[in-house]
Each structure stands twice: as C-alpha cells, then as structure tokens.
Design an enzyme around this catalytic site. Structure first.
Site, PDB file in Angstrom:
ATOM      1  N   GLY A  23      -6.976  -0.090  13.800  1.00 42.59           N
ATOM      2  CA  GLY A  23      -5.659   0.048  13.455  1.00 42.59           C
ATOM      3  C   GLY A  23      -4.653  -0.985  13.969  1.00 42.59           C
ATOM      4  O   GLY A  23      -3.452  -0.710  14.363  1.00 42.59           O
TER       5      GLY A  23
ATOM      6  N   ASN B 218      -1.550  -1.243  -0.470  1.00 40.61           N
ATOM      7  CA  ASN B 218      -2.895  -1.446   0.432  1.00 40.61           C
ATOM      8  C   ASN B 218      -3.006  -2.867   0.890  1.00 40.61           C
ATOM      9  O   ASN B 218      -2.360  -3.651   0.086  1.00 40.61           O
ATOM     10  CB  ASN B 218      -4.046  -1.040  -0.463  1.00 40.61           C
ATOM     11  CG  ASN B 218      -5.466  -1.323   0.293  1.00 40.61           C
ATOM     12  OD1 ASN B 218      -5.473  -1.113   1.364  1.00 40.61           O
ATOM     13  ND2 ASN B 218      -6.228  -1.929  -0.430  1.00 40.61           N
TER      14      ASN B 218
ATOM     15  N   MET C  80     -10.861   3.636   4.782  1.00 38.32           N
ATOM     16  CA  MET C  80     -12.329   3.219   4.121  1.00 38.32           C
ATOM     17  C   MET C  80     -12.762   4.171   3.085  1.00 38.32           C
ATOM     18  O   MET C  80     -13.780   4.292   2.497  1.00 38.32           O
ATOM     19  CB  MET C  80     -13.421   3.324   5.141  1.00 38.32           C
ATOM     20  CG  MET C  80     -13.158   2.051   6.055  1.00 38.32           C
ATOM     21  SD  MET C  80     -12.991   0.617   5.434  1.00 38.32           S
ATOM     22  CE  MET C  80     -14.568   0.371   5.087  1.00 38.32           C
TER      23      MET C  80
ATOM     24  N   ILE D  30     -11.993   6.083  -0.956  1.00 36.16           N
ATOM     25  CA  ILE D  30     -11.390   5.896  -2.217  1.00 36.16           C
ATOM     26  C   ILE D  30     -10.901   7.072  -2.653  1.00 36.16           C
ATOM     27  O   ILE D  30     -11.439   8.095  -2.380  1.00 36.16           O
ATOM     28  CB  ILE D  30     -12.387   5.137  -3.136  1.00 36.16           C
ATOM     29  CG1 ILE D  30     -13.131   3.889  -2.651  1.00 36.16           C
ATOM     30  CG2 ILE D  30     -11.905   5.014  -4.575  1.00 36.16           C
ATOM     31  CD1 ILE D  30     -14.271   3.389  -3.287  1.00 36.16           C
TER      32      ILE D  30
ATOM     33  N   HIS E 268      -5.601  -5.927   1.599  1.00 33.42           N
ATOM     34  CA  HIS E 268      -7.307  -6.231   1.086  1.00 33.42           C
ATOM     35  C   HIS E 268      -7.328  -7.726   1.945  1.00 33.42           C
ATOM     36  O   HIS E 268      -6.493  -8.451   1.563  1.00 33.42           O
ATOM     37  CB  HIS E 268      -7.277  -6.109  -0.301  1.00 33.42           C
ATOM     38  CG  HIS E 268      -8.708  -6.475  -0.378  1.00 33.42           C
ATOM     39  ND1 HIS E 268      -9.880  -5.453  -0.029  1.00 33.42           N
ATOM     40  CD2 HIS E 268      -9.427  -7.536  -0.859  1.00 33.42           C
ATOM     41  CE1 HIS E 268     -10.805  -5.707  -0.520  1.00 33.42           C
ATOM     42  NE2 HIS E 268     -10.900  -7.171  -0.836  1.00 33.42           N
TER      43      HIS E 268
ATOM     44  N   ASP F  95      -9.148  -1.838  -5.570  1.00 30.60           N
ATOM     45  CA  ASP F  95      -8.318  -3.195  -5.239  1.00 30.60           C
ATOM     46  C   ASP F  95      -7.819  -3.915  -6.734  1.00 30.60           C
ATOM     47  O   ASP F  95      -7.854  -5.269  -6.668  1.00 30.60           O
ATOM     48  CB  ASP F  95      -9.307  -4.197  -4.845  1.00 30.60           C
ATOM     49  CG  ASP F  95      -9.788  -3.533  -3.220  1.00 30.60           C
ATOM     50  OD1 ASP F  95      -9.162  -2.778  -2.555  1.00 30.60           O
ATOM     51  OD2 ASP F  95     -11.017  -3.738  -2.925  1.00 30.60           O
TER      52      ASP F  95
ATOM     53  N   ASN G 166      -3.389  -3.189  12.033  1.00 33.90           N
ATOM     54  CA  ASN G 166      -2.264  -3.080  10.826  1.00 33.90           C
ATOM     55  C   ASN G 166      -1.414  -1.831  11.083  1.00 33.90           C
ATOM     56  O   ASN G 166       0.067  -1.838  10.900  1.00 33.90           O
ATOM     57  CB  ASN G 166      -2.773  -3.003   9.323  1.00 33.90           C
ATOM     58  CG  ASN G 166      -3.338  -4.258   8.825  1.00 33.90           C
ATOM     59  OD1 ASN G 166      -2.567  -5.307   8.718  1.00 33.90           O
ATOM     60  ND2 ASN G 166      -4.482  -4.760   8.945  1.00 33.90           N
TER      61      ASN G 166
HETATM   62  C1  GRF Z   1      -8.071  -5.132   7.617  1.00 33.15           C
HETATM   63  O1  GRF Z   1      -8.815  -6.424   7.451  1.00 33.15           O
HETATM   64  C2  GRF Z   1      -7.729  -4.715   6.198  1.00 33.15           C
HETATM   65  O2  GRF Z   1      -7.367  -5.717   5.402  1.00 33.15           O
HETATM   66  C3  GRF Z   1      -8.923  -3.946   5.576  1.00 33.15           C
HETATM   67  O3  GRF Z   1      -9.477  -3.590   6.948  1.00 33.15           O
HETATM   68  C4  GRF Z   1      -8.948  -4.076   7.956  1.00 33.15           C
HETATM   69  C5  GRF Z   1      -8.540  -3.010   8.876  1.00 33.15           C
HETATM   70  O4  GRF Z   1      -8.030  -3.581  10.281  1.00 33.15           O
HETATM   71  N1  GRF Z   1      -8.686  -3.257   4.686  1.00 33.15           N
HETATM   72  P1  GRF Z   1      -7.388  -2.879  11.422  1.00 33.15           P
HETATM   73  O5  GRF Z   1      -7.779  -1.371  11.288  1.00 33.15           O
HETATM   74  O6  GRF Z   1      -5.893  -2.781  10.847  1.00 33.15           O
HETATM   75  O7  GRF Z   1      -7.407  -3.636  12.439  1.00 33.15           O
END
Ligand code: GRF
Length: 194
Positions: free
Chosen positions: A20, A112, A95, A97, A114, A150, A22
């Site tokens: 988390g 999203n 994670m 889809i 990626h 994606d 992000n």
């Molecule tokens: C990130 O690298 C994102 O791009 C990918 O999963 C990771 C998640 O990281 N889809 P976080 O949980 O936000 O630290």
C-alpha cells in the site's frame, strides 16, 4: 473521462492487495489543497494487506472483499462504491482481475499503475523479466483500465534506467519511488481538460 466539478473533490476508492505505498501516496496527495481527488474508501481482497493500516491511520473507510466468487465479490464492491458515491477507482497493487461487466459499469473511471513501460511486460514479475531480457530501461505506467489486462489507454509513463548490478528488488524499489510521483501527475493530467 472523469469530470471534475469545480471545487468539489472527486470521491475516489483505492483498491489494494498488499503493502500500500501507492495508497499512502494517494492519501497524502488527496489531502493536499490542489488535489482534485479525495480518497474516501479503501478496498482490499486481502484481509492481511499491510496497506489497510493506512486506511486505519487516516480514518478512511475500508472494505475487505473475499474473492471466492468473483460475481458476488464485485457486486459487493459495486454496492459499497454506490453507498460512498465513488466516481473514480485507483487500482494500486490490486492483484485481482476485474470482470468486463464491472469495468463496463465504471467505464473510463478506473485507472491502474503498472511497474513496466507498457505495452511491454504486461502481467506479473516485470522486474525479473526486464533484467533477464537485458533491457536498458524499464519504468512505470499509469493507464485507464479496460477488460484486456494492462492494455487500456496510457495516461503517463516514466522511464527508469536499469543499472548494471540491478536485482529485481533494487530495480523495483527505484521504480516504486517513481510510481508515487507518476500516479499524482497522471491524476492531475486526467483533470486538466475539465
Ligand atoms: C506496485 O509496484 C504497483 O505498480 C504494482 O504493485 C505494486 C504495489 O505496491 N501493481 P504498493 O502496494 O503500492 O506498495
């Protein structure tokens, strides 16, 4: 496209499955004055996701949805999105889809992040694969979500140079740092036309 209506921030939900970082970045951004979004809801398919602690810390509503049955899970999510008047979904390390049916209901309002330079390296284990293929660059991409994994329209990308001694872990760490900048910039870009 997502419409911003003057001063009112756009009610947003962030979907996570893990650490988390992000999510934390989006929460901090949403608390800034200039942000057009407000993180009102965190959805996780994993009750043990570390990122759920950020929801707790910032007193943001959270919902854990078990994905044993996707249709049931997505219906539960749609219900809670409606209850919270959510008009933007930010996937951040989520994670699962989502089905075409779900995406259609939120068309143009799901983004999203990626960890690769899409359209290259869709799917999982991107850092391992780019290193194995001796790529010079990797990076990250923020894109709209469509039913094809994606593959939706790219909003912004950031290139990251791969260093000689990079491991998937060291590269992933540098890319993650860039992801945090990119996600905010991408959201700003989405709203500049409105
Ligand atoms: C990130 O690298 C994102 O791009 C990918 O999963 C990771 C998640 O990281 N889809 P976080 O949980 O936000 O630290």
């Amino acid at each position: 496209m997502v419409k911003s209506t003057g001063l009112k921030k756009i009610n947003s939900a962030v979907f996570i499955s893990g650490t988390g970082t992000n999510l934390l970045n989006l929460i901090n951004y949403s608390l800034s004055k200039k942000s057009k979004i407000k993180v009102c809801l965190v959805i996780s398919d994993n009750s043990k996701a570390k990122g759920l602690n950020f929801a707790k810390k910032f007193k943001i509503k959270k919902k854990i949805v078990r994905f044993q049955n996707k249709v049931v899970a997505e219906n539960d999510i749609l219900k809670v999105l409606k209850q919270n008047k959510i008009s933007l979904i930010c996937l951040a390390g989520f994670m699962k889809i989502l089905t075409e049916n779900f995406i259609r209901k939120f068309k143009g309002k799901i983004v999203n992040i990626h960890p690769s330079l899409l359209p290259k390296y869709k799917g999982l284990n991107t850092h391992q694969r780019v290193i194995k293929n001796n790529e010079k660059y990797s990076g990250c991409t923020v894109h709209f979500v469509t039913a094809k994994l994606d593959s939706g329209k790219i909003i912004l990308q950031k290139k990251v140079k791969i260093l000689k001694n990079d491991t998937p872990k060291s590269l992933g760490k540098r890319i993650l740092k860039q992801e945090h900048f990119l996600y905010k910039k991408a959201l700003e870009k989405i709203y500049t036309n409105f």
